[in-house]
Design an enzyme around this catalytic site. Structure first.
Site, PDB file in Angstrom:
ATOM      1  CB  SER A   1       2.179  31.931  52.318  1.00  0.00           C
ATOM      2  OG  SER A   1       1.813  30.624  52.622  1.00  0.00           O
TER       3      SER A   1
HETATM    4  N1  SAH Z   1       1.828  29.372  58.410  1.00  0.00           N
HETATM    5  C1  SAH Z   1       3.242  29.186  58.125  1.00  0.00           C
HETATM    6  C2  SAH Z   1       3.430  28.418  56.832  1.00  0.00           C
HETATM    7  C3  SAH Z   1       4.312  27.254  57.038  1.00  0.00           C
HETATM    8  S1  SAH Z   1       4.372  26.036  55.756  1.00  0.00           S
HETATM    9  C4  SAH Z   1       4.000  30.491  58.138  1.00  0.00           C
HETATM   10  O1  SAH Z   1       3.371  31.553  58.248  1.00  0.00           O
HETATM   11  O2  SAH Z   1       5.230  30.470  58.067  1.00  0.00           O
HETATM   12  C5  SAH Z   1       3.373  24.749  56.431  1.00  0.00           C
HETATM   13  C6  SAH Z   1       3.775  24.194  57.761  1.00  0.00           C
HETATM   14  O3  SAH Z   1       2.889  23.122  58.052  1.00  0.00           O
HETATM   15  C7  SAH Z   1       5.184  23.616  57.829  1.00  0.00           C
HETATM   16  O4  SAH Z   1       5.902  24.246  58.841  1.00  0.00           O
HETATM   17  C8  SAH Z   1       4.953  22.133  58.118  1.00  0.00           C
HETATM   18  O5  SAH Z   1       5.948  21.569  58.966  1.00  0.00           O
HETATM   19  C9  SAH Z   1       3.593  22.167  58.801  1.00  0.00           C
HETATM   20  N2  SAH Z   1       2.864  20.896  58.763  1.00  0.00           N
HETATM   21  C10 SAH Z   1       2.713  20.025  57.757  1.00  0.00           C
HETATM   22  N3  SAH Z   1       1.937  18.992  58.118  1.00  0.00           N
HETATM   23  C11 SAH Z   1       1.587  19.206  59.427  1.00  0.00           C
HETATM   24  C12 SAH Z   1       0.800  18.489  60.386  1.00  0.00           C
HETATM   25  N4  SAH Z   1       0.215  17.341  60.106  1.00  0.00           N
HETATM   26  N5  SAH Z   1       0.662  19.033  61.605  1.00  0.00           N
HETATM   27  C13 SAH Z   1       1.245  20.209  61.939  1.00  0.00           C
HETATM   28  N6  SAH Z   1       2.007  20.922  61.086  1.00  0.00           N
HETATM   29  C14 SAH Z   1       2.171  20.433  59.839  1.00  0.00           C
END
Ligand code: SAH
Length: 212
Positions: free
Chosen positions: A60
């Site tokens: 983000s």
């Molecule tokens: N907080 C992260 C943002 C990553 S984007 C940062 O600071 O970089 C969202 C993330 O959620 C992705 O890596 C995706 O793989 C993960 N995601 C999506 N669905 C998920 C689930 N059911 N369980 C765990 N992770 C999930």
């Protein structure tokens, strides 16, 4: 621009975006975002934009990380759960403010990289797990705070059930990318209170059993 003035410019942008809590601003200032970016995007670390981190995922923009962190009202006594570790950047910011951070990521290579970065930063109060975050982390529940960094259709009931009474969960809700809102849920004695914090845009939270 040199890194110091790039950071000063970003900090100004974060304040303008409504991040006023000193602790949150400090946590963002000491977290080297370039460490969480792929080689080809490292030089854009100080830009207040979302950037790709591989596997069709994004980290983000810093102002969104800051606003979500601020909305969580975290203190150093709290146990926090993050769903969607991704690059580990949000985890690094949160870990500076809470007692212990639990974080779940469904993509093993992303989690491996994130854990390596967090270890290099000396952040030892983080426990990470590969798996489906929609199931939460029942063995460690309840959590005083929960943050979901991927968008669900609605507030996941399982996660709400793992939130302590008086606890706060912050998450993007809405599957249509053009109609997503950041929501703050406070768990009360009798149920939950929901507050809309404004429009946002996140990658989808992948529900249990889905392959991609
Ligand atoms: N907080 C992260 C943002 C990553 S984007 C940062 O600071 O970089 C969202 C993330 O959620 C992705 O890596 C995706 O793989 C993960 N995601 C999506 N669905 C998920 C689930 N059911 N369980 C765990 N992770 C999930």
């Amino acid at each position: 621009m040199n890194p110091a003035s790039q950071m000063a410019k970003l900090m100004l942008e974060l304040r303008q975006a409504g991040i006023t809590e000193v602790g949150v601003l400090e946590a963002l200032e000491v977290t080297p975002r370039e460490m969480f970016l792929p080689e080809q995007f490292k030089d854009r670390a100080f830009e207040n934009v979302a950037l790709p981190i591989g596997h069709h995922q994004t980290v983000s923009q810093p102002s969104v990380v800051g606003l979500m962190t601020q909305a969580l009202e975290v203190t150093d006594r709290m146990k926090v759960l993050e769903i969607g570790t991704g690059s580990g950047y949000q985890a690094a910011v949160l870990a500076r403010l809470c007692r212990r951070l639990y974080t779940i990521e469904r993509h093993p290579p992303l989690l491996e990289q994130a854990e390596d970065r967090l270890k290099r930063l000396g952040l030892v109060n983080i426990t990470a797990l590969t798996g489906d975050g929609t199931l939460g982390w029942p063995e460690q529940a309840p959590f005083e705070r929960i943050v979901v960094t991927a968008a669900a259709a609605d507030v996941p009931e399982i996660l709400l059930g793992q939130l302590a009474e008086g606890g706060i969960m912050v998450l993007p809700v809405g599957l249509d990318e053009r109609d997503q809102h950041l929501i703050r849920v406070r768990r009360t004695e009798t149920g939950a209170e929901t507050e809309d914090l404004g429009a946002t845009r996140f990658v989808p939270l992948i529900e249990a059993g889905v392959e991609d």
